[in-house]
Write an enzyme that holds these catalytic residues in place. Structure first.
Site, PDB file in Angstrom:
ATOM      1  N   SER A 194      -8.883   7.121  -4.395  1.00 34.22           N
ATOM      2  CA  SER A 194      -7.463   6.918  -4.669  1.00 34.22           C
ATOM      3  C   SER A 194      -7.026   7.234  -6.086  1.00 34.22           C
ATOM      4  CB  SER A 194      -7.073   5.474  -4.329  1.00 34.22           C
ATOM      5  OG  SER A 194      -7.130   5.263  -2.943  1.00 34.22           O
TER       6      SER A 194
ATOM      7  N   SER B 265      -4.367   6.434  -2.916  1.00 37.23           N
ATOM      8  CA  SER B 265      -3.232   5.533  -2.910  1.00 37.23           C
ATOM      9  C   SER B 265      -2.489   5.475  -4.235  1.00 37.23           C
ATOM     10  CB  SER B 265      -3.687   4.124  -2.526  1.00 37.23           C
ATOM     11  OG  SER B 265      -4.585   3.586  -3.493  1.00 37.23           O
TER      12      SER B 265
ATOM     13  N   LYS C  58      -0.385   1.106 -12.049  1.00 36.97           N
ATOM     14  CA  LYS C  58      -0.268   1.031 -10.589  1.00 36.97           C
ATOM     15  C   LYS C  58       0.172  -0.378 -10.198  1.00 36.97           C
ATOM     16  CE  LYS C  58      -2.967   2.119  -6.406  1.00 36.97           C
ATOM     17  NZ  LYS C  58      -4.277   2.615  -5.917  1.00 36.97           N
TER      18      LYS C  58
END
Length: 453
Positions: free
Chosen positions: A158, A134, A59
């Site tokens: 997330s 997210s 990420k």
């Protein structure tokens, strides 16, 4: 037999084919093939590498040396760290190939990954639907076979939300289990890094590598990591799984409810005891944690909000602005609720071994229906905030496809530090089902094209 270099090259080619539509990756690693060759050489020299042969996307709010780390923002578009986050260092030592940086909601502060700076994230099962967030790029890159696993971050859901909406597995570890050093924060008291993969076994392998004390992280805890494989070998017959039916099975998308109830039947078939329980206050956890997270995030971004508010995407700016008005009394009330909630959970875990809920109450919403990001995020995270507030481990496992062709997931929650328990249960569940083996049609077509001579 495919070599690691060939495997990495195939995934890079698949990324080139699918990423223009999915926007799962912000960037690929130009050194990925060189890393794969070096790992093969280490293996040939006799090195023991627990993740050898595995490619991992990271990420893009987690530092990677020499590889851009943008936080999904315009502020850090050209930021290139000089060192790896500890979790990335651990992956490299274990023989994983860092294949690229996964897209995310800007500053990891939203549930849709409709990122205005680096591309609107899409779901491999339906490119008109969101991948969640997210860590949306982490979920979609794994589901699209662009990598074998991914590191995401989870504050209010997330990791688990994109895992569920993309049909993969994702673990939020106990808060403090995995170091957050080198990761841009949302709310330090609730943030954690965790893995996503198509199989729970791969999630477990990555989790054990990245876990452990880091003295550079104030929230890191020195707690022994129990072997998930040893716990798996003990079996799950007789395990007590509590289901808070009034909260967890009410007001669901009918298809999600059907799939969750089928998963309960599958668990019964493994000898698991399904125990109805009550969780007073569970429905309030989200409304107490969300304002604290927004307040913490507003504090993190105070200077940027003052100097250049227009550089934020409109949805994240709105959410951060809401975080600037939380009163000290409201924050204190939320903390008092947290204390009561922890007592409730301790009492509950005296009666059951694991708690089960849906991961999300719906399948992935369409992008066209998510213009109001805050409302969309609130809706899809209904079952995730309670465990973030408590800091317990929670694992999302795919439980099938709804009639619309989109995946759903069940969420398994264990007492603090007992990741091995939910990983073992999730792996046994996958051993008796094939949901995690399903491949999205657009991915299957791309794989078939790539296999043609």
């Amino acid at each position: 037999m495919t070599t690691l270099v060939e495997h990495t090259a195939q995934q890079l080619a698949l990324t080139e084919a699918l990423n223009p539509a999915l926007k799962a990756m912000i960037s690929t690693n130009p050194q990925a093939l060189a890393q794969a060759r070096a790992i093969e050489q280490r293996q040939a020299a006799g090195a023991t590498l627990p993740l050898a042969g595995m490619t991992v996307s990271i990420k893009d709010n987690i530092d990677t040396a020499g590889l851009g780390t943008t936080m999904g923002s315009a502020f850090f578009r050209d930021h290139v760290p000089t060192s790896d986050a500890p979790v990335v260092q651990r992956l490299r030592r274990a023989g994983a190939v860092i294949i690229g940086k996964a897209n995310l909601h800007e500053f990891a502060f939203g549930g849709t990954t409709q990122n205005p700076h680096h591309g609107l994230g899409r779901n491999p099962w339906n490119a008109d639907a969101i991948p969640g967030g997210s860590s949306g790029g982490s979920g979609s890159s794994v589901a699209a076979h662009l990598c074998d696993a991914s590191l995401g971050t989870d504050t209010g859901g997330s990791i688990r939300i994109p895992a569920a909406l993309n049909g993969v597995a994702g673990l939020r570890p106990t808060h403090g289990r995995v170091p957050n050093s080198g990761c841009f924060p949302v709310s330090a008291a609730y943030d954690t890094i965790g893995p996503l993969a198509r199989s729970v076994a791969d999630v477990a392998r990555v989790h054990e590598v990245i876990s452990g004390l880091d003295r550079g992280d104030d929230c890191s805890v020195d707690q022994p990591v129990t072997s998930w494989a040893q716990r798996y070998a003990q079996g799950v017959e007789g395990l007590r799984v509590g289901v808070p039916e009034a909260w967890a099975l009410g007001n669901l998308d009918p298809e999600v409810e059907r799939l969750v109830r089928a998963a309960l039947d599958d668990l019964r078939g493994l000898g698991v005891q399904i125990v109805p329980i009550e969780l007073p206050g569970a429905e309030l956890a989200q409304s107490h944690l969300m304002p604290m997270v927004q307040s913490d995030a507003a504090a993190v971004h105070a200077q940027r909000l003052s100097d250049a508010p227009g550089t934020f995407g409109p949805d994240v700016l709105e959410r951060l602005t809401q975080g600037r008005v939380l009163s000290s009394r409201e924050y204190a009330d939320a903390m008092r609720f947290k204390e009561r909630w922890l007592v409730t959970l301790r009492d509950t875990f005296d009666k059951v071994d694991v708690i089960l809920t849906p991961s999300c109450p719906v399948t992935a919403p369409l992008c066209a229906d998510t213009a109001r990001m805050i409302e969309t995020t609130r809706g899809i995270s209904r079952f995730t905030y309670a465990w973030s507030l408590a800091g317990t481990p929670a694992l999302s496992v795919p439980c099938g496809l709804a009639a619309n062709g989109l995946p759903a997931g069940i969420q398994l929650i264990a007492p603090w530090w007992q990741e091995a328990l939910v990983l073992a249960l999730g792996a046994h569940y996958q051993g008796g089902t094939a949901h995690h083996l399903a491949v999205a049609p657009m991915v299957a077509e791309a794989l078939q094209r790539a296999a043609r001579p």
